[in-house]
Design an enzyme around this catalytic site. Structure first.
Site, PDB file in Angstrom:
ATOM      1  CG  ASP A   1      -2.459   0.202   0.948  1.00  0.00           C
ATOM      2  OD1 ASP A   1      -2.632   0.702   0.034  1.00  0.00           O
ATOM      3  OD2 ASP A   1      -3.138  -0.438   1.483  1.00  0.00           O
TER       4      ASP A   1
ATOM      5  CG  ASP B   1      -9.867   0.900  -0.634  1.00  0.00           C
ATOM      6  OD1 ASP B   1      -8.732   0.871  -1.053  1.00  0.00           O
ATOM      7  OD2 ASP B   1      -9.661   0.869   0.626  1.00  0.00           O
TER       8      ASP B   1
END
Length: 634
Positions: free
Chosen positions: A193, A280
C-alpha cells in the site's frame, strides 16, 4: 546500513543536487529503439493471480482460524484446482516493530502458530498453506505506517507500543523486511500500500498529537502536479529489487497498491506484477463502475507479468450478495474480461451454492486465465451500454455486453464488433446459461437492469492471414506513450464514496493516465480517423511515442499511418518508423494534419521485438496519431 528507501525521501536540496549531477550525462533518446521488451517480466504472473484476501471480509480483524478456514474452503470446494491459490493476509497481522533491531513481530494472540520464540515467525503458517497446494501472501505499506493506522484508527488489531514500534511499514526497512517475508517466512505474494507516503504531513492531527512521525507526502490524490511521481516510482522499484534479491529465485507476485495515484496507471506495468488503478472498491454497484472505468481504456498497459488491478472482488456482499445474483455475475464477468486479478474478498465460511457457482464458473475463469493475456477492448462505449471484446489464445473471442443502468436495455452485437465476417455464421456460447446460438451480421439482445451477457464467440476472421495489433493487447507495450504532462481521467464514473459521503464538493477526476495509448481508439477516447476516413481497428497514441510489440512468428507488418483528426492543424509533422530488434525497417513520409493515411509495411521475419515510433517534428507538440489497421501477418 542505511536502507535504500531512506535515501529516496531526502530534502528538496538533495533532489536538486541529484538532478544537477544527472544533467552532466547525455540523456538517452526515449524514442530510440532498444530491441527489447521493457514491461515487467520479474516475479511470476503469466496470468492474473487468483485467490482470497482477508480485507473485504474482515478488515483488520484477521486471525489464523479465519485464514485457514478460507484456505480449507478453497481446497474443499475445488476452487483451488480452478486457480484460486493465493491466500493473502491483509492489514491487522502485526503487533509491532521490535526495537532496537527493527524486526517485525506478529500478533501471536491471533496467529498462535507464529509463537516460535521471541522473534515470532509465519513460517509454520506458510508451510501449512504450501502443504495444502496453496500460496501465501502478506501485506505492508511503502511508508512507515499502514492505511489502517492512518485512516481507520478505530479498526481492530492496530500495532502497539512506542511511536517507533508502531512504524510497521517498509520505509527504512525495505531490505530487512523483504528478507523476513520472503526468505525467512517463505511468502509468495506481497501487496504494498501507499498510505504512509500520503497521509502524514507535519500538520496531520495524528502527527501533532504525537501518535505518528511526520513523513512529507509524495502522493496527492487530488493533484498530479503536487505528487512526486519519480520519487514514488523509485520507492516501489526499491521494494521490487529487494524482493528479487530475497526470493531466492522462487516465483512471487508483487502487487502495487497506489490506487491510480502518482500516474501509476502509466508506469506500474514496468515495476510490479499487478497495479491498482483506483481507490478502494465497495460492495456498491456505482463504486464497482468507478473501479471498472479506471481499467477499460488501459488495455495496452496490461500484459503477462504485469496486470491492471481494479481491486478485490466483492461478490457475496452488499449489491453483489446472494440476493443480487445478476449484479454478482456482472461484477465477476467484468473482472474476468478485464484480466483483473480474481481475488475473492468474501468470508468463505459462509459460501452458498449460488455464490460458489459464480466463483466456480470455469468458463468465466478461463477468460481471465487465457494464456494469450489480452485484456478486453471496448468495441462499443456509452454511459448506458458497453461491449467488451477480447481475443483468446485458441482464436475465439470473449465478448461481454454490459448494461450499466438500473433500467432494462437493448443492444445490438455485430460481427464487426468481433472483427469477424458478417456474411458467415458467428457462433456464440452463453457462458452463464451454456446455451448455444448463432447469427450473421448482427444480433439483438435484451438486458435486464445491471445485467452483463457474456459469450464465447467463433467465426471466420475478417483478417484471414494475421492478427490486428488491437486484438493482441498483451503483446503491445506503450514503452513511451507521448504523454508529456499526466492528466486526470475525466471519463470515470463519479460515485459516492462511503468514507466521505456527500460531504464536500463530490467526486471529480483524480486518477492519472489520461491521454495514453488505446486500442481501436485515438488518445482521449476519440475516433480513429485520418483525413476524414474512419478506421475501426488500430492503435491510437500521441506523437513522440514508442510502442513495443512481441512478435510470435509473423513475417510481415502492415499499417496505415497518419495524424488523427482529433489533432491540431499547423502543429508540425510526424514521421512513423518501424524497427525490428533494434534495426530500422521502414519509414513513412513526414505526415501533417489532414494528409491521407499512408501505407507502411515491413518485413519482420525472424524479428522478436517490433517497435513502432511516432516521431514529431517538434518536442513540444504531441499530436494524436494513428497506426490504423496495424497488423502482424503470416
Amino acid at each position: 546500513m542505511i536502507a535504500r528507501s531512506v535515501l529516496l525521501l531526502g530534502t528538496a536540496l538533495a533532489f536538486a543536487g541529484a538532478a544537477a549531477s544527472a544533467a552532466h550525462a547525455a540523456p538517452r533518446d526515449p524514442l530510440a529503439a532498444t530491441g527489447r521488451w521493457s514491461a515487467n517480466a520479474d516475479g511470476h504472473a503469466p496470468v492474473p493471480p487468483m485467490g482470497w484476501n482477508s480485507w473485504n471480509a474482515f478488515n483488520s480483524d484477521v486471525d489464523e482460524e479465519k485464514v485457514l478456514a478460507s484456505a480449507q474452503a478453497l481446497v474443499d470446494t475445488k476452487l483451488a484446482t480452478l486457480g484460486y491459490r493465493y491466500v493473502n493476509i491483509d492489514d491487522g497481522w502485526w503487533l509491532k516493530r521490535r526495537q532496537p533491531d527493527g524486526r517485525m513481530i506478529i500478533r501471536t494472540s491471533h496467529f498462535p502458530s507464529a509463537a516460535t520464540g521471541p522473534d515470532t515467525s509465519f513460517r509454520p503458517l506458510t508451510d501449512r498453506l504450501h502443504s495444502m497446494g496453496l500460496k501465501a501472501g502478506i501485506y505492508s505499506d511503502i511508508g512507515r505506517n499502514s492505511c489502517g493506522q492512518i485512516y481507520t484508527p478505530d479498526f481492530k488489531n492496530q500495532p502497539e507500543g512506542s511511536v517507533a514500534e508502531r512504524e510497521v511499514g517498509l520505509y527504512g526497512h525495505v531490505d530487512q523486511d523483504m528478507k523476513t517475508y520472503f526468505r525467512d517466512w517463505n511468502f509468495d505474494f506481497i501487496k504494498v500500500d501507499a498510505c504512509g507516503i500520503r497521509g502524514l504531513p507535519a500538520d496531520a492531527p495524528r502527527v501533532r498529537s504525537g501518535l505518528y512521525r511526520a513523513l512529507p507526502p509524495l502522493v496527492d490524490m487530488q493533484s498530479l502536479g503536487r505528487s512526486d511521481v519519480a520519487g514514488i516510482r523509485r520507492l516501489y522499484e526499491d521494494v521490487g529489487a529487494a524482493i528479487r534479491a530475497e526470493a531466492g529465485g522462487r516465483p512471487y507476485v508483487y502487487s502495487l497498491c497506489l490506487w491510480g495515484a502518482g500516474d501509476v496507471r502509466a508506469w506500474g506495468k514496468d515495476v510490479g506484477n499487478t497495479s491498482r488503478t483506483s481507490d478502494d472498491i465497495q460492495p456498491l454497484w456505482p463504486r464497482m463502475l468507478t473501479n471498472m472505468d479506471t481499467v477499460t481504456h488501459r488495455a495496452l498497459y496490461a500484459h503477462p507479468g504485469s496486470w491492471n488491478d481494479a481491486d478485490m472482488l466483492f461478490v457475496g456482499s452488499g449489491d453483489f450478495d446472494r440476493s443480487h445474483l445478476v449484479e454478482a455475475r456482472a461484477h465477476f464477468t467484468l473482472w474476468a474480461m478485464l484480466n483483473s486479478p480474481l481475488i475473492i474478498g468474501y468470508d468463505l465460511r459462509k459460501l452458498t451454492p449460488d455464490l460458489l457457482a459464480i466463483f466456480g464458473n470455469a468458463d468465466i475463469v478461463a477468460l481471465n486465465q487465457d494464456p494469450a493475456g489480452n485484456q478486453a477492448v471496448l468495441a462499443y462505449d456509452s454511459d448506458e451500454v458497453q461491449i467488451l471484446v477480447k481475443a483468446l489464445a485458441d482464436g475465439s473471442k470473449g465478448v461481454a455486453v454490459v448494461n450499466r443502468t438500473a433500467q432494462p436495455a437493448k443492444a445490438t452485437l455485430t460481427a464487426e464488433h468481433l472483427k469477424l465476417r458478417p456474411d458467415i455464421d458467428v457462433r456464440l456460447r452463453d457462458l452463464w446459461s451454456k446455451a448455444d446460438s448463432s447469427f450473421r451480421k448482427d444480433m439483438a439482445l435484451s438486458l435486464a437492469p445491471h445485467e452483463t451477457r457474456v459469450f464465447r464467440a467463433a467465426g471466420t476472421r475478417r483478417l484471414a492471414d494475421g492478427l490486428y495489433l488491437s486484438e493482441q493487447t498483451g503483446r503491445v507495450n506503450p514503452a513511451v506513450d507521448g504523454v508529456a504532462s499526466p492528466q486526470a481521467d475525466p471519463t470515470i464514473h463519479h460515485s459516492i464514496t462511503p468514507w466521505i459521503g456527500t460531504h464536500g464538493p463530490g467526486e471529480h477526476p483524480q486518477y492519472g493516465g489520461w491521454g495514453g495509448a488505446e486500442a481501436d481508439r485515438a488518445p482521449y477516447g476519440k475516433l480513429l480517423r485520418i483525413a476524414g476516413t474512419d478506421f475501426d481497428t488500430g492503435l491510437g497514441v500521441l506523437g513522440q511515442s514508442r510502442l513495443e510489440v512481441r512478435n510470435a512468428g509473423f513475417t510481415r507488418f502492415a499499417t496505415k499511418v497518419g495524424v488523427n483528426d482529433s489533432g491540431t492543424p499547423k502543429a508540425g509533422t510526424v514521421t512513423f518508423e518501424v524497427w525490428g530488434d533494434g534495426r530500422l525497417l521502414a519509414t513513412s513520409p513526414a505526415m501533417a494534419f489532414g494528409m491521407a493515411a499512408a501505407p507502411l509495411r515491413a518485413d519482420i521475419k525472424g524479428v522478436r521485438i517490433v517497435e513502432l515510433v511516432a516521431r514529431g517534428s517538434t518536442s513540444t507538440a504531441t499530436q494524436p496519431v494513428a497506426w490504423a489497421e496495424a497488423a502482424l501477418l503470416r
